[in-house]
Design a protein around this motif. Structure first.
Motif, PDB file in Angstrom:
ATOM      1  N   ASN A  11       0.805  -1.225   0.000  1.00 15.97           N
ATOM      2  CA  ASN A  11       0.000   0.000   0.000  1.00 15.97           C
ATOM      3  C   ASN A  11       0.836   1.272   0.000  1.00 15.97           C
ATOM      4  OD1 ASN A  11       0.944  -0.155   2.613  1.00 15.97           O
ATOM      5  ND2 ASN A  11      -1.070  -0.350   3.572  1.00 15.97           N
ATOM      6  N   SER A  12       2.043   1.216   0.560  1.00 12.65           N
ATOM      7  CA  SER A  12       2.926   2.381   0.578  1.00 12.65           C
ATOM      8  C   SER A  12       4.365   1.882   0.604  1.00 12.65           C
ATOM      9  CB  SER A  12       2.644   3.267   1.797  1.00 12.65           C
ATOM     10  OG  SER A  12       3.612   4.293   1.897  1.00 12.65           O
ATOM     11  N   LEU A  13       4.999   1.832  -0.549  1.00 16.74           N
ATOM     12  CA  LEU A  13       6.348   1.279  -0.613  1.00 16.74           C
ATOM     13  C   LEU A  13       7.344   2.042   0.259  1.00 16.74           C
ATOM     14  CD1 LEU A  13       8.191  -0.872  -1.724  1.00 16.74           C
ATOM     15  CD2 LEU A  13       8.518   0.525  -3.785  1.00 16.74           C
ATOM     16  N   PRO A  14       7.327   3.380   0.301  1.00 17.22           N
ATOM     17  CA  PRO A  14       8.258   4.082   1.195  1.00 17.22           C
ATOM     18  C   PRO A  14       8.112   3.654   2.657  1.00 17.22           C
ATOM     19  CG  PRO A  14       7.317   5.623  -0.364  1.00 17.22           C
ATOM     20  CD  PRO A  14       6.556   4.339  -0.524  1.00 17.22           C
ATOM     21  N   ASN A  15       6.866   3.468   3.103  1.00 17.30           N
ATOM     22  CA  ASN A  15       6.647   3.031   4.485  1.00 17.30           C
ATOM     23  C   ASN A  15       7.156   1.610   4.700  1.00 17.30           C
ATOM     24  OD1 ASN A  15       5.465   5.478   5.091  1.00 17.30           O
ATOM     25  ND2 ASN A  15       3.358   4.735   4.916  1.00 17.30           N
ATOM     26  N   TRP A  16       6.941   0.757   3.721  1.00 14.95           N
ATOM     27  CA  TRP A  16       7.417  -0.630   3.829  1.00 14.95           C
ATOM     28  C   TRP A  16       8.951  -0.652   3.922  1.00 14.95           C
ATOM     29  CZ3 TRP A  16       4.891  -5.578   1.895  1.00 14.95           C
ATOM     30  CH2 TRP A  16       3.509  -5.542   2.098  1.00 14.95           C
ATOM     31  N   ILE A  17       9.606   0.140   3.116  1.00 12.68           N
ATOM     32  CA  ILE A  17      11.072   0.171   3.144  1.00 12.68           C
ATOM     33  C   ILE A  17      11.569   0.692   4.490  1.00 12.68           C
ATOM     34  CG2 ILE A  17      13.112   1.277   2.145  1.00 12.68           C
ATOM     35  CD1 ILE A  17      11.667   1.160  -0.572  1.00 12.68           C
ATOM     36  N   ASP A  19      10.006   0.492   7.379  1.00 16.66           N
ATOM     37  CA  ASP A  19       9.752  -0.543   8.387  1.00 16.66           C
ATOM     38  C   ASP A  19      10.735  -1.709   8.240  1.00 16.66           C
ATOM     39  OD1 ASP A  19       7.722   0.909   9.497  1.00 16.66           O
ATOM     40  OD2 ASP A  19       6.092  -0.251   8.604  1.00 16.66           O
ATOM     41  N   ALA A  20      11.114  -2.008   7.004  1.00 16.65           N
ATOM     42  CA  ALA A  20      12.080  -3.083   6.773  1.00 16.65           C
ATOM     43  C   ALA A  20      13.431  -2.729   7.393  1.00 16.65           C
ATOM     44  CB  ALA A  20      12.237  -3.337   5.279  1.00 16.65           C
ATOM     45  N   LYS A  21      13.825  -1.480   7.282  1.00 13.18           N
ATOM     46  CA  LYS A  21      15.094  -1.041   7.861  1.00 13.18           C
ATOM     47  C   LYS A  21      15.061  -1.161   9.382  1.00 13.18           C
ATOM     48  CE  LYS A  21      16.290   2.128   4.096  1.00 13.18           C
ATOM     49  NZ  LYS A  21      16.478   3.546   3.690  1.00 13.18           N
ATOM     50  N   GLN A 302       9.769 -11.230   7.003  1.00 10.19           N
ATOM     51  CA  GLN A 302       9.346 -10.818   8.341  1.00 10.19           C
ATOM     52  C   GLN A 302       8.420  -9.617   8.277  1.00 10.19           C
ATOM     53  OE1 GLN A 302      12.472 -10.888  11.212  1.00 10.19           O
ATOM     54  NE2 GLN A 302      11.383  -9.605  12.694  1.00 10.19           N
ATOM     55  N   LEU A 303       8.687  -8.708   7.357  1.00  4.73           N
ATOM     56  CA  LEU A 303       7.824  -7.543   7.196  1.00  4.73           C
ATOM     57  C   LEU A 303       6.415  -7.966   6.781  1.00  4.73           C
ATOM     58  CD1 LEU A 303       7.657  -4.415   7.089  1.00  4.73           C
ATOM     59  CD2 LEU A 303       8.293  -4.582   4.673  1.00  4.73           C
ATOM     60  N   VAL A 304       6.327  -8.870   5.811  1.00  7.04           N
ATOM     61  CA  VAL A 304       5.023  -9.344   5.343  1.00  7.04           C
ATOM     62  C   VAL A 304       4.289 -10.076   6.465  1.00  7.04           C
ATOM     63  CG1 VAL A 304       3.879 -10.939   3.757  1.00  7.04           C
ATOM     64  CG2 VAL A 304       5.695  -9.437   2.920  1.00  7.04           C
ATOM     65  N   LEU A 305       4.972 -10.964   7.170  1.00  8.30           N
ATOM     66  CA  LEU A 305       4.350 -11.690   8.283  1.00  8.30           C
ATOM     67  C   LEU A 305       3.876 -10.728   9.373  1.00  8.30           C
ATOM     68  CD1 LEU A 305       6.815 -14.693   8.591  1.00  8.30           C
ATOM     69  CD2 LEU A 305       4.429 -14.816   7.861  1.00  8.30           C
ATOM     70  N   LYS A 306       4.668  -9.737   9.664  1.00  2.23           N
ATOM     71  CA  LYS A 306       4.300  -8.739  10.683  1.00  2.23           C
ATOM     72  C   LYS A 306       2.999  -8.036  10.301  1.00  2.23           C
ATOM     73  CE  LYS A 306       5.870  -4.094  12.034  1.00  2.23           C
ATOM     74  NZ  LYS A 306       5.495  -4.037  13.464  1.00  2.23           N
ATOM     75  N   TYR A 307       2.902  -7.591   9.058  1.00  2.00           N
ATOM     76  CA  TYR A 307       1.696  -6.902   8.625  1.00  2.00           C
ATOM     77  C   TYR A 307       0.470  -7.803   8.647  1.00  2.00           C
ATOM     78  CZ  TYR A 307       4.513  -2.948   6.919  1.00  2.00           C
ATOM     79  OH  TYR A 307       5.350  -1.864   6.794  1.00  2.00           O
ATOM     80  N   LEU A 308       0.640  -9.063   8.257  1.00  2.00           N
ATOM     81  CA  LEU A 308      -0.482  -9.987   8.251  1.00  2.00           C
ATOM     82  C   LEU A 308      -0.933 -10.315   9.680  1.00  2.00           C
ATOM     83  CD1 LEU A 308       0.547 -12.449   5.382  1.00  2.00           C
ATOM     84  CD2 LEU A 308      -1.229 -10.671   5.315  1.00  2.00           C
ATOM     85  N   LEU A 309       0.019 -10.499  10.581  1.00  2.00           N
ATOM     86  CA  LEU A 309      -0.322 -10.762  11.977  1.00  2.00           C
ATOM     87  C   LEU A 309      -1.027  -9.571  12.594  1.00  2.00           C
ATOM     88  CD1 LEU A 309       2.939 -12.562  13.156  1.00  2.00           C
ATOM     89  CD2 LEU A 309       0.655 -13.588  13.027  1.00  2.00           C
TER      90      LEU A 309
END
Length: 314
Positions: A11-17, A19-21, A302-309
């Motif tokens: 939904n927001s690639l900058p936010n995902w990046i 959070d990944a960092k 881990q980022l994807v799992l975190k968002y789904l959880l």
């Protein structure tokens, strides 16, 4: 986010990046989030990085993990509706997906393209069947058409390494003795569209990817010219899309070497065939990012799992 099936679920690639960092700086920051939750990883094809990185990501979140290789560990599944199941397949995905949803809080599915029938592969029958019949969220661990976890790791790597605001990124075809799917290349191109990067694709004539995916991305058939002043060179083989699944070209001149690479950073999803796709000197140089990409596979999963959880907890 209910599922992660393609990069278009971002939904927001900058936010995902961002959070990944944060995850990469402190992988155990959400250790309690997955407590008493179970991730099921189900493979219809072999895996190394996808399996282990996603398992490690789940462990970082405190999750339990169950893994099954269909065809070896379990019944062969039927996916067609209305089939008279009097042959080799003992269980239908309708029951299997519902049962697995009782055992798992999140389900990961991996199934490659067979490269025999374009229309059949584009149906994404295995992935979409689990999406249809499972009640648990689904993660695409690579499908016929896409590899969104790999693409997420790729963009995290680029964001960490880029020195200028809009780098020149080249996706280059390279020779391979076998016909390979389009999934990695497809998802990389789609991710670059989200990133608004200066992307250029280079390959021999006849190796155009699906135009619905590449859209207006420029294509250069002269590899040497395409690689000039590149900041990142992502190398991947794929079979023909027009003459679907065929190996139309094995020209060894398309292999990447240090001279072609110039000052660019080298990227590849692995596994890679040395001195076929890329020469040893590139892989063993400081310009190679392949190990960092592989490391970022854990961060991406881990980022994807975190968002789904988090979505399930709402």
């Amino acid at each position: 986010m209910k599922d992660y099936l393609s990069v278009n679920d971002i939904n927001s690639l900058p936010n995902w990046i961002d959070d990944a960092k944060k995850i990469k700086q402190n992988p155990l920051m959400d250790k309690a989030l997955g407590a008493n939750k179970t991730l099921g990883l189900f493979f219809f094809n072999n895996s190394l990085r996808t399996r282990l990185s996603t398992q490690k990501a789940a462990m970082n979140l405190g999750m339990n993990v169950m893994i099954m290789n269909f065809g070896n560990d379990g019944w062969a599944l039927e996916f067609e509706d209305g089939t008279i199941m009097d042959k080799g397949k003992a269980e239908h995905v309708k029951e299997a997906a519902q049962v697995l949803s009782q055992y798992c809080d999140i389900i990961g599915i991996r199934a490659f393209a067979l490269l025999k029938n374009k229309e059949r592969d584009e149906e994404e029958l295995i992935l979409k069947s689990f999406k249809k019949y499972a009640s648990a969220p689904i993660i695409n661990l690579e499908s016929s058409l896409s590899h969104p976890l790999q693409a997420l790791a790729d963009i995290i790597t680029i964001a960490e390494q880029q020195q200028i605001k809009t780098p020149k990124i080249v996706l280059s075809w390279a020779p391979h003795p076998r016909a390979l799917p389009h999934a990695v290349a497809n998802s990389f191109v789609e991710m670059m569209h989200l990133y608004k990067a200066n992307l250029l694709i280079t390959h021999p004539p006849g190796y155009e990817l699906d135009p619905r995916i590449t859209k207006n991305t420029p294509i250069e058939y002269n590899q040497k010219q395409a690689l000039e002043k590149a900041d990142f060179v992502y190398v991947k083989n794929w079979s023909s899309y027009i003459d679907y699944g065929e190996v139309m070209n094995t020209d060894t001149n398309w292999m990447i070497n240090l001279e072609k690479l110039g000052k660019a950073k080298f990227m590849h999803c692995l596994p890679v065939r040395r001195n076929v796709i890329v020469e040893d000197a590139v892989l063993d140089s400081s310009q190679s990012l392949v190990i960092e990409q592989a490391n970022n596979r854990t961060c991406a999963a881990q980022l994807v799992l975190k968002y789904l959880l988090e979505a399930k907890a709402e």
